[in-house]
Scaffold this active site. Structure first.
Site, PDB file in Angstrom:
ATOM      1  N   ASN A  39       0.867  -1.172   0.000  1.00  0.00           N
ATOM      2  CA  ASN A  39       0.000   0.000   0.000  1.00  0.00           C
ATOM      3  C   ASN A  39       0.909   1.230   0.000  1.00  0.00           C
ATOM      4  O   ASN A  39       1.453   1.599   1.038  1.00  0.00           O
ATOM      5  CB  ASN A  39      -0.893  -0.028   1.254  1.00  0.00           C
ATOM      6  N   TRP A  40       1.053   1.823  -1.172  1.00  0.00           N
ATOM      7  CA  TRP A  40       1.999   2.939  -1.297  1.00  0.00           C
ATOM      8  C   TRP A  40       1.464   4.240  -0.707  1.00  0.00           C
ATOM      9  O   TRP A  40       2.190   5.214  -0.573  1.00  0.00           O
ATOM     10  CB  TRP A  40       2.355   3.170  -2.774  1.00  0.00           C
ATOM     11  N   LYS A  41       0.171   4.277  -0.402  1.00  0.00           N
ATOM     12  CA  LYS A  41      -0.473   5.491   0.129  1.00  0.00           C
ATOM     13  C   LYS A  41      -0.185   6.675  -0.799  1.00  0.00           C
ATOM     14  O   LYS A  41      -0.094   6.480  -2.007  1.00  0.00           O
ATOM     15  CB  LYS A  41      -0.012   5.747   1.575  1.00  0.00           C
ATOM     16  N   HIS A 101      -9.664   1.207   4.525  1.00  0.00           N
ATOM     17  CA  HIS A 101      -8.404   1.431   5.248  1.00  0.00           C
ATOM     18  C   HIS A 101      -8.652   2.421   6.389  1.00  0.00           C
ATOM     19  O   HIS A 101      -9.442   3.358   6.241  1.00  0.00           O
ATOM     20  CB  HIS A 101      -7.334   1.964   4.296  1.00  0.00           C
ATOM     21  N   GLU A 104      -7.048   4.861   7.431  1.00  0.00           N
ATOM     22  CA  GLU A 104      -6.802   6.276   7.086  1.00  0.00           C
ATOM     23  C   GLU A 104      -8.004   6.856   6.347  1.00  0.00           C
ATOM     24  O   GLU A 104      -8.306   8.043   6.483  1.00  0.00           O
ATOM     25  CB  GLU A 104      -5.506   6.392   6.260  1.00  0.00           C
ATOM     26  N   GLU A 149      -5.548  -4.810  10.419  1.00  0.00           N
ATOM     27  CA  GLU A 149      -4.551  -3.767  10.653  1.00  0.00           C
ATOM     28  C   GLU A 149      -4.875  -3.027  11.944  1.00  0.00           C
ATOM     29  O   GLU A 149      -5.737  -2.131  11.955  1.00  0.00           O
ATOM     30  CB  GLU A 149      -4.552  -2.774   9.495  1.00  0.00           C
ATOM     31  N   GLY A 207       2.255   2.528  10.626  1.00  0.00           N
ATOM     32  CA  GLY A 207       3.205   3.614  10.437  1.00  0.00           C
ATOM     33  C   GLY A 207       3.896   4.054  11.714  1.00  0.00           C
ATOM     34  O   GLY A 207       4.549   5.089  11.756  1.00  0.00           O
ATOM     35  N   SER A 266       3.180  -1.949  10.372  1.00  0.00           N
ATOM     36  CA  SER A 266       4.633  -2.026  10.621  1.00  0.00           C
ATOM     37  C   SER A 266       5.204  -3.425  10.375  1.00  0.00           C
ATOM     38  O   SER A 266       6.056  -3.904  11.118  1.00  0.00           O
ATOM     39  CB  SER A 266       4.968  -1.539  12.035  1.00  0.00           C
ATOM     40  N   GLY A 275       2.817  -1.031   4.278  1.00  0.00           N
ATOM     41  CA  GLY A 275       2.853   0.388   3.949  1.00  0.00           C
ATOM     42  C   GLY A 275       4.289   0.845   3.729  1.00  0.00           C
ATOM     43  O   GLY A 275       4.873   0.663   2.660  1.00  0.00           O
ATOM     44  N   GLY A 276       4.887   1.410   4.777  1.00  0.00           N
ATOM     45  CA  GLY A 276       6.231   1.994   4.677  1.00  0.00           C
ATOM     46  C   GLY A 276       7.256   1.099   3.988  1.00  0.00           C
ATOM     47  O   GLY A 276       7.999   1.554   3.099  1.00  0.00           O
TER      48      GLY A 276
HETATM   49  P1  PGA Z   1       2.678   0.394   7.628  1.00  0.00           P
HETATM   50  O1  PGA Z   1       1.236   0.601   6.924  1.00  0.00           O
HETATM   51  O2  PGA Z   1       3.240  -0.901   7.099  1.00  0.00           O
HETATM   52  O3  PGA Z   1       3.476   1.598   7.207  1.00  0.00           O
HETATM   53  O4  PGA Z   1       2.433   0.337   9.093  1.00  0.00           O
HETATM   54  C1  PGA Z   1       0.369  -0.484   6.704  1.00  0.00           C
HETATM   55  C2  PGA Z   1      -0.912   0.015   6.084  1.00  0.00           C
HETATM   56  O5  PGA Z   1      -1.365   1.120   6.424  1.00  0.00           O
HETATM   57  O6  PGA Z   1      -1.515  -0.665   5.231  1.00  0.00           O
END
Ligand code: PGA
Length: 250
Positions: free
Chosen positions: A9-11, A94, A96, A166, A172, A212, A233-234
């Site tokens: 997930n590149w956001k 998600h 966010e 999640e 993050g 994470s 994500g990251g």
């Molecule tokens: P993260 O994000 O790996 O940076 O914690 C995961 C996500 O939001 O899908």
């Protein structure tokens, strides 16, 4: 046997040019993996990403979509548009989106239904926030989010849905759920699917961990019976980190 799936997930990261560069870097690094590999760049980078993944096994995912097909919905993207762009998976619900863009269980459910109708596979995100975790209601929260998102979804469509557990406090932050905590909650989600449908369908649906997940904790997470992959994500923004997670079996 459930095939592992590792989705990035590149956001809101990477431009079209950067998208092509990252995919070109990833291609040789993930070519031998037994897992399904999905990248989810920003919507405006999907067209560039589709050309870039050509000749590889990497699949394309989007980060969201709208539940209407057409109309006066400025700024939104339809499921059919994603499908025509070559998108196979779409992240829905998600945290966010729930937190910053007023996504609710009801809108997530409408999106899940529309995605299925338009032949996209939802990656449905569920997870408790820090307060809910501290109040000991993680199980109730993920059960309720799962049930509400799957309302009216026919059993035949369920194996094409992927659920991502999640924990919001782990996204993050560098804090990750322990493998045992993640396994226990994911087992609860699987038993919710069994209650809604059948144990056979629950045994088929893939449930990922996200929050994470990195090269240094992926092996213990992926060794758990009920964890079928990761939503990253990251660590999906660096080819070396993402490919190490994709190649967790080697
Ligand atoms: P993260 O994000 O790996 O940076 O914690 C995961 C996500 O939001 O899908």
């Amino acid at each position: 046997m459930r095939r592992p799936i590792i989705a990035g997930n590149w956001k809101l990261n990477k431009t079209p040019l950067e998208t092509v560069a990252l995919i070109q870097e990833l291609k040789p690094l993930v070519a031998e993996s037994g897992s399904e590999v999905v990248v989810c760049p920003p919507a405006a980078c999907l067209f560039a990403a589709k050309s870039a993944i050509a000749g590889s096994t990497i699949k394309l995912g989007a980060q969201d979509m709208y539940f209407e097909d057409t109309g006066a919905f400025t700024g939104e993207t339809s499921a059919q548009t994603l499908f025509e762009l070559g998108v196979e998976y779409v992240i829905l619900g998600h945290s966010e989106r729930r937190q910053h863009f007023a996504e609710t269980d009801a809108s997530v459910n409408k999106k899940v239904m529309k995605a299925i109708e338009r032949r996209l596979k939802p990656i449905l995100c569920v997870g408790e926030n820090l307060e809910e975790r501290q109040n000991g209601v993680t199980s109730e929260v993920v059960r309720s989010q799962t049930k509400l998102a799957l309302l009216h979804v026919g059993e035949g469509n369920v194996p094409d849905i992927v659920i991502a557990y999640e924990p919001v406090w782990a996204i993050g932050t560098g804090l990750s759920a322990t493998s045992v905590e993640a396994e226990n909650t994911i087992r609860e989600i699987r038993s919710t699917v069994a209650e809604l449908y059948s144990s056979d369908t629950a045994a088929q649906i893939r449930i990922l961990y996200g929050g994470s997940m990195k090269p240094d904790n992926m092996k213990s997470l992926m060794s758990m019976t009920n964890i079928d992959g990761g939503l990253i994500g990251g660590a999906s923004l660096k080819a070396s980190d993402f490919s190490q997670i994709v190649n967790f079996q080697s």
